[in-house]
Design a protein around this motif. Sequence first.
Motif, PDB file in Angstrom:
ATOM      1  N   PRO A 120       0.842  -1.204   0.000  1.00 37.80           N
ATOM      2  CA  PRO A 120       0.000   0.000   0.000  1.00 37.80           C
ATOM      3  C   PRO A 120       0.873   1.248   0.000  1.00 37.80           C
ATOM      4  CG  PRO A 120      -0.691  -1.563   1.691  1.00 37.80           C
ATOM      5  CD  PRO A 120       0.626  -2.043   1.179  1.00 37.80           C
ATOM      6  N   LYS A 143      -4.253   4.415  -9.373  1.00 37.81           N
ATOM      7  CA  LYS A 143      -5.558   3.784  -9.487  1.00 37.81           C
ATOM      8  C   LYS A 143      -5.634   2.915 -10.737  1.00 37.81           C
ATOM      9  CE  LYS A 143      -9.750   3.445  -7.716  1.00 37.81           C
ATOM     10  NZ  LYS A 143     -10.016   3.009  -6.334  1.00 37.81           N
ATOM     11  N   THR A 150      -3.228   0.608  -4.117  1.00 42.94           N
ATOM     12  CA  THR A 150      -4.052   1.231  -3.085  1.00 42.94           C
ATOM     13  C   THR A 150      -3.252   2.276  -2.318  1.00 42.94           C
ATOM     14  OG1 THR A 150      -3.461  -0.466  -1.460  1.00 42.94           O
ATOM     15  CG2 THR A 150      -5.431  -0.845  -2.780  1.00 42.94           C
ATOM     16  N   TYR A 180      -9.649   7.784  -3.944  1.00 43.67           N
ATOM     17  CA  TYR A 180      -9.401   6.823  -2.860  1.00 43.67           C
ATOM     18  C   TYR A 180     -10.190   7.255  -1.622  1.00 43.67           C
ATOM     19  CZ  TYR A 180      -5.578   4.668  -5.491  1.00 43.67           C
ATOM     20  OH  TYR A 180      -4.841   3.995  -6.431  1.00 43.67           O
ATOM     21  N   ASP A 219      -9.375  -1.029   1.494  1.00 41.56           N
ATOM     22  CA  ASP A 219      -9.683  -0.155   0.371  1.00 41.56           C
ATOM     23  C   ASP A 219     -10.834  -0.727  -0.423  1.00 41.56           C
ATOM     24  OD1 ASP A 219      -9.047   2.243  -1.037  1.00 41.56           O
ATOM     25  OD2 ASP A 219      -8.283   1.024  -2.663  1.00 41.56           O
TER      26      ASP A 219
END
Length: 566
Positions: free
Chosen positions: A11, A57, A62, A88, A145
């Motif tokens: 992440p 994206k 994420t 997000y 997410d």
Amino acid sequence: MTGPAPQPRKPVILTVDDDPAVSRAVARDLRRHYGERYRIVRAESGLDALETINELKLRGETVAVFVADYRMPQMSGIQFLEEAMDVYPMARRVLLTAYADTHAAIDAINVVDLDHYLLKPWDPPEEKLYPVIDALLEAWHATGDRAIPHTKVIGHRWSERSWEVRQFLARNLHSFRAFNADEPKGKQLLDAGGLDEFQLPVVISEQGQILVDPTDAELAAMLGLSTSPSLEMYDLAVIGGGPAGLAAAVYGASEGLKTVLIEETTTGGQAGRSSRIENYLGFPTGVSGAELTTSARRQAERFGAEVITTRKAIKLSAGEAGTARTIEFEDGSTIAARAVILATGVAYRQLQVTGCWDNPDDPACNYVGRGVYYGASVSDASECRGEDVYIVGGANSAGQAAMYMSREARSVTMLVRGPSLEASMSHYLIQQIEKNPTISVRKCTEVVDTLGADDHLTGLILENRQTGQRETVEASRMCCFIGAEPRTDWLKEVVAVDDHGFVLAGPDLLNVAGWTLDRPPHHLETSVPGVFVAGDVRSESAKRVAAAVGEGSMAVMLVHRYLAEA
């Protein structure tokens, strides 16, 4: 030949600051502490950062946390976070500010639902930066997410039990997506499980387990919560899982007492249903009641307290002074404890208007859970999208609910019996309400009757208390915050209570018969030695979260004193 399995992508923690030196310093400190588990990405303008997150994206990556500087040319940090939320929405948001800009950070709380703001400089990061980011990452991992959570609840819009199931999951911070059975997706899920609309509500867990019309105990088991005590004898039993009870469990367990906390539904009490608590010490940007009380429950468990949910205590046997107290549950089982802390809290007082309470003379006319609700939780905001919501009450809990629901509702109307909000609501909250164009306040107004169709609320009849003029309005959702009643019906024959049912303690017992010891009662001790009281259920308590936490911790100190004397 098969190659090595692809490694999961880390992440991202993304920072944006137009000052290159500050940008490098932020990235350096973050990489030093989080580089092994997260990818640190930095940008030097809001526009560059937006381009970067769009690329992330597209690549399926994420973002866990955004860290943005407030003062940047072309696009401020608040403007960047507002746009980044569209890409997000689950990422946590931090604003970097100078001391002079803290007012802007506070305003940003309502604009971008800011999670935290940090003053520059943040040296040393071990004290001022990492604890903040650690907490935000923990919260992010709890939700991830995922735009659509894995757990699904299929119910009926006008089903009280469907609403209660959603509240139970929301108050335990368990991510879920709710579907109505008459929606295509809801019907599809029922068909896949071989179920029909007469078996609602239905919960489908992340692992695919199907629960049909589950009890609270079954929901607790799905969430991995304890529902049965492991011992027959404890040093301390805490009854009630609101802020007072949770504080008592934390301090009791941390100080070496074998501690058990018993909660009838789910931990949090009324505070756990608050969408945002903004005046609690140490949370400058506010904290939801569910977040605060769930963290407290985990803290108590970490110290070794047993937290038992979905178990209702129905009887307390006092016995002789110095002997163990016995607590009996609905199923007839019992546990004993050398000392007891009563932290049962209060329940919302019901509006004595047709349709707003369980009237045995007219059981069919009951809209509770079907348009009429007592209190509100964080799940209610999305459920009222596009609706005209009415909130009855003028205290802080009503104001917090109005602010939260205004994010999604078409309009929010507060109905207040008195001539102003000043007598019962904090000043900061009144200011927020006055600035919110979605919220209107009707003073000197009360609900005198309800209208319904097909077993749910459709309208309200309002009366101006000054003129007597009545008006009928369309309404499908009314949330009531009109005071509280103590949860002491099962205790009135055991401990002394005041005329309203709140438990008397300490100095308030001076003129009450029944105290048998030579010494005076300790400050929070009830008329039964060794049984203490804390929080909203105590007579003349402050009815504030901070006060309840303080009383819960103080009660443990007095328990130690009592046990030393016994």
